[in-house]
Motif scaffolding. Structure first.
Motif, short mmCIF file in Angstrom:
data_model
loop_
_atom_site.label_atom_id
_atom_site.label_comp_id
_atom_site.label_asym_id
_atom_site.label_seq_id
_atom_site.Cartn_x
_atom_site.Cartn_y
_atom_site.Cartn_z
N ARG A 161 -26.71 -14.57 -32.17
CA ARG A 161 -27.86 -13.66 -32.05
C ARG A 161 -29.17 -14.41 -32.32
O ARG A 161 -30.17 -14.18 -31.64
CB ARG A 161 -27.70 -12.48 -33.01
CG ARG A 161 -26.71 -11.43 -32.53
CD ARG A 161 -26.85 -10.15 -33.32
NE ARG A 161 -26.51 -10.36 -34.73
CZ ARG A 161 -25.30 -10.17 -35.23
NH1 ARG A 161 -24.31 -9.80 -34.44
NH2 ARG A 161 -25.07 -10.35 -36.52
N ARG A 162 -29.17 -15.29 -33.30
CA ARG A 162 -30.38 -16.05 -33.61
C ARG A 162 -30.77 -16.96 -32.44
O ARG A 162 -31.93 -17.03 -32.05
CB ARG A 162 -30.16 -16.88 -34.88
CG ARG A 162 -31.44 -17.57 -35.37
CD ARG A 162 -31.16 -18.45 -36.57
NE ARG A 162 -30.67 -17.66 -37.71
CZ ARG A 162 -29.46 -17.78 -38.24
NH1 ARG A 162 -28.60 -18.67 -37.74
NH2 ARG A 162 -29.09 -17.05 -39.27
N GLY A 163 -29.80 -17.66 -31.88
CA GLY A 163 -30.09 -18.53 -30.76
C GLY A 163 -30.53 -17.77 -29.53
O GLY A 163 -31.45 -18.20 -28.80
N THR A 164 -29.91 -16.61 -29.28
CA THR A 164 -30.28 -15.79 -28.13
C THR A 164 -31.71 -15.28 -28.28
O THR A 164 -32.49 -15.28 -27.31
CB THR A 164 -29.31 -14.61 -27.99
OG1 THR A 164 -27.99 -15.11 -27.76
CG2 THR A 164 -29.71 -13.72 -26.82
N ALA A 165 -32.08 -14.83 -29.48
CA ALA A 165 -33.43 -14.33 -29.71
C ALA A 165 -34.46 -15.43 -29.50
O ALA A 165 -35.53 -15.20 -28.91
CB ALA A 165 -33.55 -13.76 -31.13
N ALA A 166 -34.16 -16.65 -29.96
CA ALA A 166 -35.10 -17.76 -29.78
C ALA A 166 -35.27 -18.11 -28.31
O ALA A 166 -36.40 -18.34 -27.83
CB ALA A 166 -34.62 -18.99 -30.56
N THR A 167 -34.17 -18.12 -27.56
CA THR A 167 -34.25 -18.42 -26.13
C THR A 167 -35.02 -17.34 -25.39
O THR A 167 -35.83 -17.62 -24.49
CB THR A 167 -32.83 -18.55 -25.54
OG1 THR A 167 -32.11 -19.55 -26.25
CG2 THR A 167 -32.89 -18.94 -24.08
N LEU A 168 -34.77 -16.09 -25.76
CA LEU A 168 -35.47 -14.98 -25.12
C LEU A 168 -36.97 -15.06 -25.36
O LEU A 168 -37.78 -14.89 -24.44
CB LEU A 168 -34.91 -13.65 -25.64
CG LEU A 168 -35.55 -12.38 -25.09
CD1 LEU A 168 -35.33 -12.29 -23.58
CD2 LEU A 168 -34.96 -11.16 -25.78
N ALA A 169 -37.35 -15.34 -26.61
CA ALA A 169 -38.78 -15.46 -26.94
C ALA A 169 -39.43 -16.60 -26.16
O ALA A 169 -40.56 -16.47 -25.67
CB ALA A 169 -38.95 -15.66 -28.43
N LEU A 170 -38.72 -17.70 -26.03
CA LEU A 170 -39.26 -18.85 -25.30
C LEU A 170 -39.47 -18.52 -23.82
O LEU A 170 -40.52 -18.83 -23.24
CB LEU A 170 -38.33 -20.05 -25.47
CG LEU A 170 -38.77 -21.35 -24.79
CD1 LEU A 170 -40.09 -21.84 -25.39
CD2 LEU A 170 -37.69 -22.42 -24.94
N CYS A 171 -38.47 -17.89 -23.21
CA CYS A 171 -38.58 -17.56 -21.77
C CYS A 171 -39.67 -16.53 -21.53
O CYS A 171 -40.43 -16.63 -20.55
CB CYS A 171 -37.23 -17.05 -21.27
SG CYS A 171 -35.94 -18.31 -21.15
#
Length: 485
Positions: free
Chosen positions: A367-377
């Motif tokens: 979940r942490r990695g997904t949230a970071a990727t989503l914020a970046l995109c």
């Protein structure tokens, strides 16, 4: 402009004796807590499970009854014990043989090309401006706006649903059936859009109605070419319009020249669509059962909602600055052009989330990695949108200044569009469509009743829609199983 649940493949066979037997205690090893001992014995099995129910099935297949579980482990039943075991061990999924496939990988150039062909037709409004001249119409909008909007919205709804139906056939491997669906649906959509535009035209708006009819015909041809992946052909058809539009900005071109700049690209688009479609739609052997029509309806609603948001971005500027500043198209053009980078970033997110799913050892890490990727995109997309809007404002004569509420509203609409497309790609198209359609409906009511400043209303509604989509996205994207299709 798309879930299925991916589970670790079960062992071959269907009999319960094919399930892995519980390992027995290792010599010399003991634990004070029976659950700790069981966890140690089943560690590899637990680590590979994607849900506690898999562990419960293994416990039951080994002969553990609920009475035995209550007496030995102090848990109510196999499911309660399985949940406890599942929580004690980090996930370790077996690596697949060979390099993992990434079906979400896509090239940036192709996405940028699609964004370009999405936006270039907007130049037709610049070339055809004299055909739409006249006193302001309803709600203070420029002359001809109502038939143009009516025809455009009808086309977006129809062609989004038609595209989904054609893609459904392509997904079944039946290209002929997809072509036949387009051959039937595209002309019907063009006629429907033209009829709606004519019906919405008021006195003295016959030229706008004719323009809208041509627009409906172009949307039908473009839908065919885009679904069948003929973006380059569509770009070639639009080149005369792209070359002539800058001249129409600065020069008083004769009406005959403007007419040619509109008719030639339209004729080329239709001819190319027919050239591609007719051979592909030739009769063949009967295929699979037809996909259900009802499955395409949410995509039509999605076209209505997202298209309405883009239109409001332009109409809000016109109403706020007055019809004299009617060149509010930079907002709509920036949003449309940004759909190319948005598509690429969406694919990047899906690709990175799959890689993160394979690499994560716990649900929290994922979940942490997904949230970071989503914020970046999302940040990258909004940056692209901001650059496009700034460039359009600087280059577009008479465009309103980019700042304050207009900028905030534009970026919030961008958030809504990208988040809606992301949810659609995960199969949550109905939820995304309902949120976007509701936002469009609220904005339309406010516009029709003259409630509040259009820009403030647009920013508020887009902000609320973005918040709802953020909650839906957090619920959906936080589940690892959502990323497995």
């Amino acid at each position: 402009m798309s879930g299925s649940l991916w589970l670790t493949p079960p062992p071959s066979g269907t009999a319960t004796d094919t399930l892995p037997a519980l390992p027995r205690p290792r010599p010399g090893w003991a634990a004070a807590d029976p659950i700790d001992e069981l966890t140690h014995r089943l560690e590899d099995v637990i680590a590979a499970a994607v849900h506690p129910d898999e562990i419960a099935a293994i416990l039951e297949s080994d002969g553990m009854t609920d009475d035995h579980i209550r007496l030995t482990y102090g848990r109510e039943d196999s499911f309660a014990l399985a949940e406890d075991l599942y929580a004690r061990v980090d996930r370790r999924y077996p690596e697949p043989e060979g390099p993992p496939t990434d079906r979400w990988h896509t090239g940036l150039a192709g996405c940028l090309l699609r964004g370009l062909v999405f936006a270039l037709p907007g130049l037709a409004y610049v070339v055809g401006a004299p055909f739409l001249a006249g006193p302001p119409g309803a709600l203070g909008l420029p002359a001809g706006t109502v038939p143009l909007l009516a025809g455009a919205v009808t086309g977006w709804v129809w062609n989004q649903a038609l595209s989904h139906r054609a893609y459904s056939w392509l997904g079944l491997g039946d290209r002929r059936a997809a072509a036949r669906a387009l051959l039937t649906g595209a002309p019907a959509g063009a006629l429907t859009g033209a009829a709606v535009a004519v019906a919405a035209a008021g006195p003295g708006e016959w030229r706008a109605a004719a323009f809208a009819a041509g627009q409906a015909l172009y949307l039908a041809a473009a839908t065919v070419l885009l679904v069948l992946h003929r973006e380059k052909a569509l770009l070639c058809a639009l080149l005369p319009l792209a070359a002539g539009a800058p001249l129409a900005f600065w020069l008083d071109l004769p009406l005959a020249v403007r007419t040619a700049l509109l008719v030639v690209p339209l004729g080329m688009s239709v001819a190319l669509a027919l050239r591609v479609l007719l051979p592909a739609a030739a009769p063949g052997m009967p295929g699979r059962a037809a996909p259900g029509l009802a499955a395409s309806l949410p995509y039509g609603l999605f076209g209505l909602g997202t298209g309405g948001l883009v239109l409001y971005a332009a109409a809000g500027d016109v109403l706020a600055d007055g019809p004299g500043a009617a060149v509010a198209a930079p907002s709509a053009v920036a949003l449309t052009l940004s759909m190319g980078p948005a598509e690429w970033l969406l694919h990047r997110f899906r690709s990175e989330s799959l890689a993160g799913l394979r690499a994560s050892t716990s649900a929290r890490d994922f979940r942490r990695g997904t949230a970071a990727t989503l914020a970046l995109c999302l940040t990258a997309y909004l940056t692209v949108l901001l650059v496009l809007a700034a460039a359009g404002t600087a280059l577009w004569p008479g465009a309103p200044g980019l700042g304050g509420v207009r900028l905030v509203s534009l970026l919030l609409i961008g958030v809504v569009l990208w988040a809606a497309l992301l949810l659609q790609s995960f199969g949550a198209v109905l939820s995304a469509a309902l949120v976007c359609a509701a936002a469009t409906g609220v904005q339309s009511v406010a516009l029709a009743t003259g409630t509040g400043d259009p820009r403030l209303v647009g920013a508020g509604v887009a902000g609320a829609a973005a918040a709802v989509l953020a909650v839906l996205g957090w619920i959906l994207l936080g589940r690892a199983t959502s990323h497995r299709h």
